[in-house]
Design an enzyme around this catalytic site. Sequence first.
Site, PDB file in Angstrom:
ATOM      1  N   LYS A  93       0.991  -1.175  -0.193  1.00 18.67           N
ATOM      2  CA  LYS A  93      -0.261  -0.361  -0.214  1.00 18.67           C
ATOM      3  C   LYS A  93       1.150   0.814  -0.648  1.00 18.67           C
ATOM      4  O   LYS A  93       2.197   1.257   0.157  1.00 18.67           O
ATOM      5  CB  LYS A  93      -1.254  -0.291   1.203  1.00 18.67           C
ATOM      6  CG  LYS A  93      -2.190   0.713   1.419  1.00 18.67           C
ATOM      7  CD  LYS A  93      -3.283   0.509   0.949  1.00 18.67           C
ATOM      8  CE  LYS A  93      -4.207   0.687   0.926  1.00 18.67           C
ATOM      9  NZ  LYS A  93      -5.796   0.548   0.075  1.00 18.67           N
ATOM     10  N   GLY A 101     -24.419   3.260   5.263  1.00 19.89           N
ATOM     11  CA  GLY A 101     -23.614   4.091   3.813  1.00 19.89           C
ATOM     12  C   GLY A 101     -24.208   3.166   2.799  1.00 19.89           C
ATOM     13  O   GLY A 101     -23.555   2.305   2.491  1.00 19.89           O
ATOM     14  N   VAL A 102     -25.154   4.311   1.675  1.00 20.86           N
ATOM     15  CA  VAL A 102     -25.393   4.065   0.750  1.00 20.86           C
ATOM     16  C   VAL A 102     -24.872   4.843  -0.409  1.00 20.86           C
ATOM     17  O   VAL A 102     -25.279   5.435  -1.039  1.00 20.86           O
ATOM     18  CB  VAL A 102     -26.877   3.870   1.271  1.00 20.86           C
ATOM     19  CG1 VAL A 102     -27.424   2.681   1.799  1.00 20.86           C
ATOM     20  CG2 VAL A 102     -27.702   5.048   1.085  1.00 20.86           C
TER      21      VAL A 102
HETATM   22  P1  NAD Z   1     -18.609   6.574  -0.671  1.00 24.32           P
HETATM   23  O1  NAD Z   1     -17.633   7.047   0.238  1.00 24.32           O
HETATM   24  O2  NAD Z   1     -19.135   5.681  -2.304  1.00 24.32           O
HETATM   25  O3  NAD Z   1     -19.658   6.119   0.017  1.00 24.32           O
HETATM   26  C1  NAD Z   1     -19.832   6.098   1.709  1.00 24.32           C
HETATM   27  C2  NAD Z   1     -21.010   6.488   2.114  1.00 24.32           C
HETATM   28  O4  NAD Z   1     -21.189   6.467   3.741  1.00 24.32           O
HETATM   29  C3  NAD Z   1     -20.666   7.542   1.864  1.00 24.32           C
HETATM   30  O5  NAD Z   1     -23.451   7.557   1.132  1.00 24.32           O
HETATM   31  C4  NAD Z   1     -21.441   8.706   2.637  1.00 24.32           C
HETATM   32  O6  NAD Z   1     -22.525   9.606   2.935  1.00 24.32           O
HETATM   33  C5  NAD Z   1     -21.621   7.892   3.789  1.00 24.32           C
HETATM   34  N1  NAD Z   1     -21.186   7.931   4.885  1.00 24.32           N
HETATM   35  C6  NAD Z   1     -20.095   8.827   5.856  1.00 24.32           C
HETATM   36  N2  NAD Z   1     -20.448   9.004   6.891  1.00 24.32           N
HETATM   37  C7  NAD Z   1     -20.920   8.779   7.398  1.00 24.32           C
HETATM   38  C8  NAD Z   1     -21.292   7.851   8.808  1.00 24.32           C
HETATM   39  N3  NAD Z   1     -20.471   8.474   9.798  1.00 24.32           N
HETATM   40  N4  NAD Z   1     -22.603   7.230   8.810  1.00 24.32           N
HETATM   41  C9  NAD Z   1     -23.271   6.879   7.903  1.00 24.32           C
HETATM   42  N5  NAD Z   1     -22.617   6.901   6.452  1.00 24.32           N
HETATM   43  C10 NAD Z   1     -21.489   7.206   6.617  1.00 24.32           C
HETATM   44  O7  NAD Z   1     -17.910   4.689  -0.046  1.00 24.32           O
HETATM   45  P2  NAD Z   1     -17.745   3.330  -1.129  1.00 24.32           P
HETATM   46  O8  NAD Z   1     -16.497   3.260  -1.934  1.00 24.32           O
HETATM   47  O9  NAD Z   1     -19.421   3.120  -1.228  1.00 24.32           O
HETATM   48  O10 NAD Z   1     -17.336   2.472   0.234  1.00 24.32           O
HETATM   49  C11 NAD Z   1     -18.104   2.101   1.204  1.00 24.32           C
HETATM   50  C12 NAD Z   1     -16.451   1.447   2.177  1.00 24.32           C
HETATM   51  O11 NAD Z   1     -16.464   0.431   1.219  1.00 24.32           O
HETATM   52  C13 NAD Z   1     -15.666   1.820   2.734  1.00 24.32           C
HETATM   53  O12 NAD Z   1     -15.225   1.741   3.541  1.00 24.32           O
HETATM   54  C14 NAD Z   1     -14.388   1.345   1.804  1.00 24.32           C
HETATM   55  O13 NAD Z   1     -13.400   1.557   1.973  1.00 24.32           O
HETATM   56  C15 NAD Z   1     -15.739   0.081   1.246  1.00 24.32           C
HETATM   57  N6  NAD Z   1     -14.990  -0.446   0.497  1.00 24.32           N
HETATM   58  C16 NAD Z   1     -15.271   0.125  -0.849  1.00 24.32           C
HETATM   59  C17 NAD Z   1     -14.625  -0.495  -2.254  1.00 24.32           C
HETATM   60  C18 NAD Z   1     -15.016  -0.585  -3.469  1.00 24.32           C
HETATM   61  O14 NAD Z   1     -15.156  -1.060  -4.299  1.00 24.32           O
HETATM   62  N7  NAD Z   1     -15.817   1.357  -2.955  1.00 24.32           N
HETATM   63  C19 NAD Z   1     -13.925  -1.844  -1.902  1.00 24.32           C
HETATM   64  C20 NAD Z   1     -13.267  -2.423  -0.444  1.00 24.32           C
HETATM   65  C21 NAD Z   1     -13.699  -1.959   0.243  1.00 24.32           C
END
Ligand code: NAD
Length: 367
Positions: A92, A192-193
């Site tokens: 990383k 978290g959507v």
């Molecule tokens: P994103 O930023 O698109 O979505 C995150 C959502 O969480 C947003 O809608 C945001 O408003 C909401 N949020 C932020 N703070 C919050 C809180 N305190 N309480 C409730 N909701 C809150 O991110 P993502 O890409 O959808 O990723 C979501 C999670 O999955 C992260 O932890 C990320 O590390 C993990 N992840 C994502 C991927 C990927 O392919 N995008 C892969 C592996 C892991």
Amino acid sequence: MTVLKEMQMETTSVLFDKLTEYDYEQIVFCQDKSTGLKAIIAIHNTTLGPGLGGTRMYHYKNEQDAITDVLRLSRGMTYKAAISGLNLGGAKAVIIGDPRTDKSEAYMRRFGRFVENLNGKYITAEDVGTTTKDMEYIKMETDHVSGLPEIMGGGGDPSPVTAYGVYLGMKACVKEVYGTDSLNGKKILVEGVGKVGSHLVELIAKEGAKIMVADVNDDALARMAKEHNATVVSLQDVFDQDMDIYSPCALGATVNNDSIPQMKCSIVAGAANNQLAREERDGNLLLEKGILYGPDFLINAGGLINVYTELHGYNRDIAMAHTETIYTVTQEIIKKAKTEQIPTYVAANKIAEHRIRSIGNISANYK
Ligand code: NAD
């Protein structure tokens, strides 16, 4: 002067103690005066293949926080790749800076040259604070980059693939607890959507799940309510809800010694990284309470699988087919956890470590 030297010695020895404890291979500190770039690349383990992991850009309070983050994240990538059956190691990078103000073409290209200097031992990709545009700049200096836009032959946004893996991991857990993997009628709360959570809601809605959603973003909530008939729940009421599955898809550490006693669910399965605030304590608390946990680093590996597929010429069908293995691997982990009476995340770690050791042994025999 002497005091300063002693302090430096102490810091170095603490760092090396840490590297030795978890067996990190290499840490590279990168600085460039002309662009102001300060980055750290941590390569944890390359037994299975080159270390692949995104570059996180964040305004760290101090260098120590950046070092701690890159060490923790790179080690996590080793386990995620190993458990997912990928021929990748764990690595990383972190860039210390403000992603909104500090980036430029020269800045990202300079970082790309540092990646190039590692000759493929490290492959970078997007993470928090970096974008596909940044990957395009890095690509100008090195081929050791993945997560490129579709127009450049890349896989584009990995979120739908991640959501698909979480959905399958969730179904494998449901099969264990309820005897059938149908989500029809299951009460599922998605916290978290965003990119992943919204795709997950779409998948579980198609199966007839009763969906609850919580988020800080009211627009995102309104969209889920309108498009998928989801019930909006306020964040402070999440753990008051009666649900079958809690699916954390926002931030890490929401599964902790405060939330677990309040939980009224039989399964935790979501996309967020590092869901357990303290792995050992919270993994055991879930086990004691009889809540089945789909380990985050396994069931959210679709995004990594997507960038891995890109290294061999991107094909979405291949990425999706590989992601489907998450279902059977989750079943295998549940079985091992039950037999050995250990938390599921420990079972997953053991299987990952076994794969690394055994492939390491055959590699050593070739030499
Ligand atoms: P994103 O930023 O698109 O979505 C995150 C959502 O969480 C947003 O809608 C945001 O408003 C909401 N949020 C932020 N703070 C919050 C809180 N305190 N309480 C409730 N909701 C809150 O991110 P993502 O890409 O959808 O990723 C979501 C999670 O999955 C992260 O932890 C990320 O590390 C993990 N992840 C994502 C991927 C990927 O392919 N995008 C892969 C592996 C892991």
